[in-house]
Scaffold this motif. Structure first.
Motif, PDB file in Angstrom:
ATOM      1  N   ARG A  27       0.883  -1.111  -0.057  1.00  0.00           N
ATOM      2  CA  ARG A  27       0.043  -0.085   0.016  1.00  0.00           C
ATOM      3  C   ARG A  27       0.914   1.257   0.082  1.00  0.00           C
ATOM      4  O   ARG A  27       1.916   1.309   0.655  1.00  0.00           O
ATOM      5  CB  ARG A  27      -0.901  -0.070   1.237  1.00  0.00           C
ATOM      6  CG  ARG A  27      -1.579   1.265   1.392  1.00  0.00           C
ATOM      7  CD  ARG A  27      -2.801   1.100   2.665  1.00  0.00           C
ATOM      8  NE  ARG A  27      -3.486   0.133   2.246  1.00  0.00           N
ATOM      9  CZ  ARG A  27      -4.729   0.586   1.460  1.00  0.00           C
ATOM     10  NH1 ARG A  27      -4.649   1.815   0.781  1.00  0.00           N
ATOM     11  NH2 ARG A  27      -5.406  -0.235   0.916  1.00  0.00           N
ATOM     12  N   SER A  33     -10.682   3.170   3.566  1.00  0.00           N
ATOM     13  CA  SER A  33     -11.172   2.096   3.311  1.00  0.00           C
ATOM     14  C   SER A  33     -10.516   0.900   3.950  1.00  0.00           C
ATOM     15  O   SER A  33     -10.886  -0.306   3.985  1.00  0.00           O
ATOM     16  CB  SER A  33     -10.830   1.603   1.900  1.00  0.00           C
ATOM     17  OG  SER A  33      -9.377   1.767   1.488  1.00  0.00           O
ATOM     18  N   ALA A  34      -9.661   1.444   4.910  1.00  0.00           N
ATOM     19  CA  ALA A  34      -9.007   0.451   5.836  1.00  0.00           C
ATOM     20  C   ALA A  34      -9.868   0.378   7.162  1.00  0.00           C
ATOM     21  O   ALA A  34      -9.472  -0.427   8.195  1.00  0.00           O
ATOM     22  CB  ALA A  34      -7.570   0.823   6.127  1.00  0.00           C
ATOM     23  N   HIS A  55     -12.849  -5.164  -1.810  1.00  0.00           N
ATOM     24  CA  HIS A  55     -11.647  -4.290  -1.827  1.00  0.00           C
ATOM     25  C   HIS A  55     -11.551  -3.985  -0.188  1.00  0.00           C
ATOM     26  O   HIS A  55     -10.299  -3.478   0.272  1.00  0.00           O
ATOM     27  CB  HIS A  55     -11.921  -3.090  -2.587  1.00  0.00           C
ATOM     28  CG  HIS A  55     -10.688  -2.113  -2.421  1.00  0.00           C
ATOM     29  ND1 HIS A  55      -9.452  -2.151  -3.078  1.00  0.00           N
ATOM     30  CD2 HIS A  55     -10.834  -0.634  -2.247  1.00  0.00           C
ATOM     31  CE1 HIS A  55      -8.883  -1.145  -3.106  1.00  0.00           C
ATOM     32  NE2 HIS A  55      -9.690  -0.081  -2.347  1.00  0.00           N
ATOM     33  N   ASP A  59      -8.179  -4.051   2.273  1.00  0.00           N
ATOM     34  CA  ASP A  59      -7.837  -2.923   2.542  1.00  0.00           C
ATOM     35  C   ASP A  59      -7.423  -2.885   4.063  1.00  0.00           C
ATOM     36  O   ASP A  59      -6.237  -2.528   4.886  1.00  0.00           O
ATOM     37  CB  ASP A  59      -8.105  -1.551   2.391  1.00  0.00           C
ATOM     38  CG  ASP A  59      -8.179  -1.202   0.845  1.00  0.00           C
ATOM     39  OD1 ASP A  59      -7.363  -1.878   0.189  1.00  0.00           O
ATOM     40  OD2 ASP A  59      -8.836  -0.282   0.298  1.00  0.00           O
TER      41      ASP A  59
END
Length: 212
Positions: A27, A33-34, A55, A59
């Motif tokens: 990354r 998104s994490a 996704h 993440d």
């Protein structure tokens, strides 16, 4: 959801993160998104999280794995995110800890993850030499600085720094000897980043008075 069930799920995830090999490119930027919210849906799907291919799940797992490696085995998940330009805030929950279950990271700079609870990075030498701290020790002989318990409800203040950089102001509890001992106020520090997002150190700003 019983506490025992939650602990089992979290422990399974911790093992998953520590064991699963990394796939794909590393990354380059951490984003919202994490974030992994600990909801009933999270509890229901957590045992198979490592097998998910979405996704957002990827993440979240990737970030948790990177944090696990950097913190030498301390398992944490991101539960909040706020972008502040070149640097962002990431709120972390550490569900397996006995105390201080919440933390705060400054991410996307150089280095990519800076842990504000890493007390070795604080300018404590200046703090301990200050007249404020010396006076405080007369009242609290065992006083020292402790990591904060960041619950995600209070964001650090940010302001422009020298040369186009940015500063983040963070407070830390002063405690007289042990986690359950008397509170002696807070120590205030600035975390400084240059215009390119490089971490350049901390500065002691002062103390707040102990509670009455």
């Amino acid at each position: 959801m019983h506490t025992a069930r939650l602990k089992l799920v979290v422990t399974c995830l911790a093992c998953c993160v520590s064991a699963q090999p990394q796939t794909g490119p590393a990354r380059t930027k951490i984003s919202a998104s994490a974030v992994w919210q600990v909801t009933p849906q999270f509890i229901a799907t957590a045992p198979t999280a490592c097998e998910q291919s979405s996704h957002s799940a990827a993440d979240a797992i990737e970030f948790t794995r990177e944090l696990y490696k950097q913190s030498h085995g301390d398992f944490g998940i991101m539960t909040g995110f706020q972008d502040e330009g070149p640097i962002a805030f990431a709120w972390i929950t550490y569900p397996l800890r006995a105390n201080t279950n919440y933390g705060l990271l400054l991410v996307n700079g150089q280095p990519p993850i800076v842990n504000v609870e890493d007390l070795k990075l604080l300018d404590t030498k200046t703090m301990k030499q200050s007249f404020q701290f010396q006076d405080l020790k007369n009242q609290f002989p065992k006083v020292d600085i402790w990591p904060g318990d960041r619950d995600g409800k209070e964001w650090p203040n940010s302001q422009p720094g020298p040369g186009g950089g940015v500063q983040f102001t963070v407070s830390y509890p002063l405690i007289n000897g042990c986690h359950a001992c008397a509170r002696a106020g807070f120590a205030i520090f600035n975390w400084n980043f240059d215009a390119h997002g490089k971490f350049v150190g901390t500065e002691f700003q002062g103390l707040t008075p102990p509670p009455l």
